[in-house]
Design a protein around this motif. Structure first.
Motif, short mmCIF file in Angstrom:
data_model
loop_
_atom_site.label_atom_id
_atom_site.label_comp_id
_atom_site.label_asym_id
_atom_site.label_seq_id
_atom_site.Cartn_x
_atom_site.Cartn_y
_atom_site.Cartn_z
N ARG A 34 0.86 -1.19 0.00
CA ARG A 34 0.00 0.00 0.00
C ARG A 34 0.90 1.24 0.00
O ARG A 34 1.87 1.29 0.75
N HIS A 35 0.53 2.17 -0.84
CA HIS A 35 1.26 3.44 -0.93
C HIS A 35 0.20 4.53 -0.97
O HIS A 35 -0.74 4.46 -1.75
N ALA A 36 0.38 5.55 -0.16
CA ALA A 36 -0.64 6.60 -0.02
C ALA A 36 -0.96 7.27 -1.35
O ALA A 36 -2.10 7.70 -1.57
N ARG A 37 0.01 7.38 -2.25
CA ARG A 37 -0.21 8.11 -3.50
C ARG A 37 -0.54 7.21 -4.69
O ARG A 37 -0.65 7.70 -5.81
N LEU A 38 -0.70 5.92 -4.46
CA LEU A 38 -1.03 4.99 -5.56
C LEU A 38 -2.32 4.25 -5.25
O LEU A 38 -2.53 3.81 -4.13
#
Length: 140
Positions: free
Chosen positions: A84-88
């Motif tokens: 999980r990546h905040a910007r993806l």
């Protein structure tokens, strides 16, 4: 099953932002690492690269599916990365299949990852992801 690859994968999978000091247990000082997005020469550069990766993800997990030692000190790992990546993808879970080729004696001195960089990154960017999805549907 390889007597090197499975233990390596299990130890690699436990790495996180707080345990990257343990990279020297897995990799030689002069390791060459390459993936579709980056190349690192030497353990210090590899550690910096992994620090930048782990600093930007909220969750990261590997599932290893296959361990194939093809010659003495050479082999492949097949894996799925979940992160999980905040910007993806709006912070949602992204899963990516890939394969790693490793060369080692006591520690890994060459590590090359193979994966679809678009599936990792570009498809999950707000504008570019829509364009790539459209292109894939048109070409299918």
């Amino acid at each position: 099953m390889s007597s090197f690859l499975q233990p390596f994968a299990e130890r690699f999978a436990t790495l996180d932002a707080t345990s990257l000091h343990r990279l020297d247990e897995l990799y030689s000082q002069d390791v060459c690492f390459q993936d579709p997005l980056h190349q690192a020469e030497g353990l210090a550069e590899l550690r910096r690269y992994f620090e930048s990766i782990y600093a930007n993800v909220r969750e990261l997990r590997y599932d290893f599916h296959e361990f194939d030692e093809v010659a003495q000190g050479r082999g492949y790992l097949r894996w799925t990365l979940h992160f999980r990546h905040a910007r993806l993808a709006g912070g949602g879970l992204i899963s990516l299949d890939g394969c790693s080729f490793l060369r080692w004696s006591e520690r890994v001195d060459y590590h090359r990852d193979y994966f679809d960089a678009g599936a990792l990154l570009y498809e999950h960017l707000p504008v570019l992801g829509g364009v790539i999805g459209w292109l894939k549907r048109r070409l299918a």
